[in-house]
Design an enzyme around this catalytic site. Sequence first.
Site, short mmCIF file in Angstrom:
data_model
loop_
_atom_site.label_atom_id
_atom_site.label_comp_id
_atom_site.label_asym_id
_atom_site.label_seq_id
_atom_site.Cartn_x
_atom_site.Cartn_y
_atom_site.Cartn_z
N MET A 30 49.35 76.65 13.19
CA MET A 30 49.24 75.20 13.61
C MET A 30 50.94 74.77 13.49
SD MET A 30 47.48 74.43 9.86
CE MET A 30 48.75 74.81 8.33
N ALA A 32 54.94 74.68 14.37
CA ALA A 32 56.13 74.60 13.43
C ALA A 32 56.80 76.61 13.35
CB ALA A 32 56.55 73.98 12.56
N LEU A 33 56.94 77.06 14.89
CA LEU A 33 56.86 78.74 14.29
C LEU A 33 58.55 79.11 14.29
CD1 LEU A 33 54.80 79.12 17.84
CD2 LEU A 33 54.42 78.44 15.91
N HIS A 34 58.16 80.14 13.67
CA HIS A 34 59.50 81.00 12.86
C HIS A 34 58.96 82.28 12.74
CE1 HIS A 34 56.49 81.71 9.17
NE2 HIS A 34 56.65 80.76 9.19
N GLY A 36 58.47 84.09 11.19
CA GLY A 36 56.98 85.23 10.90
C GLY A 36 55.63 85.27 11.37
N HIS A 37 55.52 83.87 12.27
CA HIS A 37 55.06 83.66 13.17
C HIS A 37 55.04 84.49 14.67
CE1 HIS A 37 54.48 79.39 11.36
NE2 HIS A 37 53.28 80.59 11.57
N ASP A 150 49.46 85.15 3.72
CA ASP A 150 47.94 84.39 3.02
C ASP A 150 47.23 85.59 3.27
OD1 ASP A 150 49.56 81.28 3.65
OD2 ASP A 150 49.65 82.92 5.53
N SER A 186 56.30 77.51 7.07
CA SER A 186 56.80 75.91 8.17
C SER A 186 57.54 74.99 7.06
CB SER A 186 55.54 76.03 8.89
OG SER A 186 55.34 77.08 9.63
N ARG A 187 56.74 75.17 5.57
CA ARG A 187 57.14 74.51 5.02
C ARG A 187 58.18 74.69 4.58
NH1 ARG A 187 51.42 75.35 4.13
NH2 ARG A 187 50.33 73.13 4.44
#
Length: 280
Positions: A30, A32-34, A36-37, A150, A186-187
């Site tokens: 979704m 807002a990449l960091h 982890g992605h 997740d 992202s949150r």
Amino acid sequence: MLVYSLVSEVQAFVSSVRHENKTVGFIPTMGALHRGHLSLVNKSVIENDFTIVSIFVNPTQFNDPKDLESYPRDFEADSKLLENIGCDLVFKPTVSEMYPEKDTRKFTFDGIEKRMEGEHRPGHFNGVAQIVSKLFDAVPANNAYFGLKDFQQLAIIKHLVRQLKLNINIVPCDIVREENGLAMSSRNERLNDSTRSEAGIIYSTLLEVKNRKSDSSIQQLKKFVSEAFYANKKFEIEYFEIVNSNTLLPVVNKGGIEVVACIAVWADNVRLIDNIVFNF
Ligand code: AMP
């Protein structure tokens, strides 16, 4: 790096490269990449000839309209990060491209969809199943990469692939964490600095659950977790469960099986989830 917004464009790309017997890895996100992605993207770049990342904030999986509205979006920054690590194509559809008409499909997954995240975010997994089935149709890749962060979503997606008899290999990827142990999300951007640094308590508590597993019952572990958070008023537990890592059903007694301890916590009006896998 190519950027496509139409299903037909990305389908044509995948079909032409697969025709040449090249492999395609796919990472749905979704945005807002960091890091982890990016770890998922890296794995795909290593394991496949072509890597495709989708960036789509899927409205049907948000049960809270405020969460959807405030979800971070930064396509410029995302595309730079992706280009730098060797992503070949970004698929960035609009809502009307993915949902030309209302998706009324209802999915069930042996009850897995009703527990934990499913119980606290009604309709969430139905929205996830809707969009992932559409994305797998748009991007019929060889391999699709999903984060263990997740855990329940990963279980649902494996079910979905079996249910729809899709020919796509699901690759689970380890959780990437910030320095203090907080699982990247992202949150996390929405947390204030002090809460963000204190949020390391989520993972340190999970690690302590794993440390205590040999000498404790399920009830004792649950009590330990609620006391650990009770002492810190910034954090409120929404659920903490120890479940069978295959069925996601609550574990009643120890039996030498693989379990996953899953937690959802509220901090600064932000909902954070994490988990840890161990034998119990
Ligand atoms: P999202 O953009 O939040 O939908 O996440 C896209 C993918 O990245 C999902 O498969 C997530 O599980 C995965 N992901 C998100 N955060 C992390 C993380 N900290 N470590 C590993 N994978 C992650």
